[in-house]
Design a protein around this motif. Structure first.
Motif, PDB file in Angstrom:
ATOM      1  N   GLN A   1      -6.668 -24.327  18.520  1.00  0.00           N
ATOM      2  CA  GLN A   1      -6.975 -23.026  19.101  1.00  0.00           C
ATOM      3  C   GLN A   1      -6.146 -22.816  20.362  1.00  0.00           C
ATOM      4  O   GLN A   1      -5.909 -23.751  21.119  1.00  0.00           O
ATOM      5  CB  GLN A   1      -8.463 -22.935  19.421  1.00  0.00           C
ATOM      6  N   HIS A   2      -5.697 -21.569  20.532  1.00  0.00           N
ATOM      7  CA  HIS A   2      -4.893 -21.174  21.692  1.00  0.00           C
ATOM      8  C   HIS A   2      -3.621 -22.017  21.791  1.00  0.00           C
ATOM      9  O   HIS A   2      -3.335 -22.642  22.806  1.00  0.00           O
ATOM     10  CB  HIS A   2      -5.732 -21.242  22.971  1.00  0.00           C
TER      11      HIS A   2
ATOM     12  N   GLY B   1      -6.081 -17.398  18.813  1.00  0.00           N
ATOM     13  CA  GLY B   1      -5.143 -17.442  19.923  1.00  0.00           C
ATOM     14  C   GLY B   1      -3.829 -18.137  19.637  1.00  0.00           C
ATOM     15  O   GLY B   1      -3.223 -18.694  20.548  1.00  0.00           O
TER      16      GLY B   1
ATOM     17  N   TYR C   1      -5.265 -25.262  23.630  1.00  0.00           N
ATOM     18  CA  TYR C   1      -4.354 -24.890  24.719  1.00  0.00           C
ATOM     19  C   TYR C   1      -3.119 -25.785  24.795  1.00  0.00           C
ATOM     20  O   TYR C   1      -2.827 -26.385  25.815  1.00  0.00           O
ATOM     21  CB  TYR C   1      -5.097 -24.864  26.062  1.00  0.00           C
TER      22      TYR C   1
ATOM     23  N   THR D   1       0.532 -22.059  21.618  1.00  0.00           N
ATOM     24  CA  THR D   1       1.677 -21.186  21.867  1.00  0.00           C
ATOM     25  C   THR D   1       2.950 -21.935  21.484  1.00  0.00           C
ATOM     26  O   THR D   1       3.175 -23.058  21.930  1.00  0.00           O
ATOM     27  CB  THR D   1       1.745 -20.768  23.348  1.00  0.00           C
TER      28      THR D   1
END
Length: 183
Positions: free
Chosen positions: A127-128, A157, A107, A130
């Protein structure tokens, strides 16, 4: 864990290892700092040379509106660091990827950052992740790379949205799944 740590308006020049390290920090922020010449030439210190670092289970960390020059990585992190926001930063002349999320990271959001004449822009290993609305100009290698890397066995993700890449000397965006699944 350290709690609610704020580093603001600090100028750091020539930190051999890391300009600002957050290690086991919960809710920390580094903002409006100028960090330069953190290159870590190898032994005896090792391969660090980071402007700012979120490491070892840090959570809810913000790196905001900082300027980095001639660091190996401007912002880096790993070892279970999660919920990290990297936003509004400027990197110039990094010797490796300017923004580097090491494995395992969870994240992380890289938003509205600028990478100028760095070896590369963004390394997304986690993971995840952006990567949104960033500008990468004149990278001498891959601008954005999403890849799996041990010990994370599955990359899920990962979002790369609305970035601008100019004058890239290699791949603009590259996804690799060699050490695990990349989704």
């Amino acid at each position: 864990k350290a709690l609610n740590i704020r580093v603001k308006n600090v100028h750091i020049k020539g930190a051999e290892s890391v300009g600002v390290t957050f290690d086991y920090v919960y809710m920390g922020i580094v903002e409006k700092c100028y960090i330069e010449d953190s290159t870590s030439p190898g032994e005896p210190i090792g391969n660090t040379g980071y402007g700012a670092l979120a490491d070892n289970s840090c959570r809810y960390i913000i790196f905001s509106n900082n300027k980095f020059k001639n660091c190996r990585h401007s912002v880096a992190g790993g070892h279970m660091a999660n919920h990290v926001l990297v936003t509004g930063n400027h990197s110039n002349g990094s010797l490796d990827r300017a923004y580097d999320a090491h494995e395992p990271c969870f994240y992380w959001t890289f938003a509205n950052n600028h990478s100028f004449s760095d070896a590369g822009g963004f390394n997304l290993r986690g993971q995840h992740m952006t990567c949104v609305d960033n500008k990468i100009t004149n990278p001498s290698s891959i601008a954005i790379i999403a890849r799996s890397f041990s010990p994370v066995t599955q990359q899920v993700g990962i979002k790369i949205i609305g970035n601008t890449i100019k004058n890239c000397a290699s791949d603009a965006i590259r996804a690799e799944g060699g050490n695990g699944k990349l989704k």
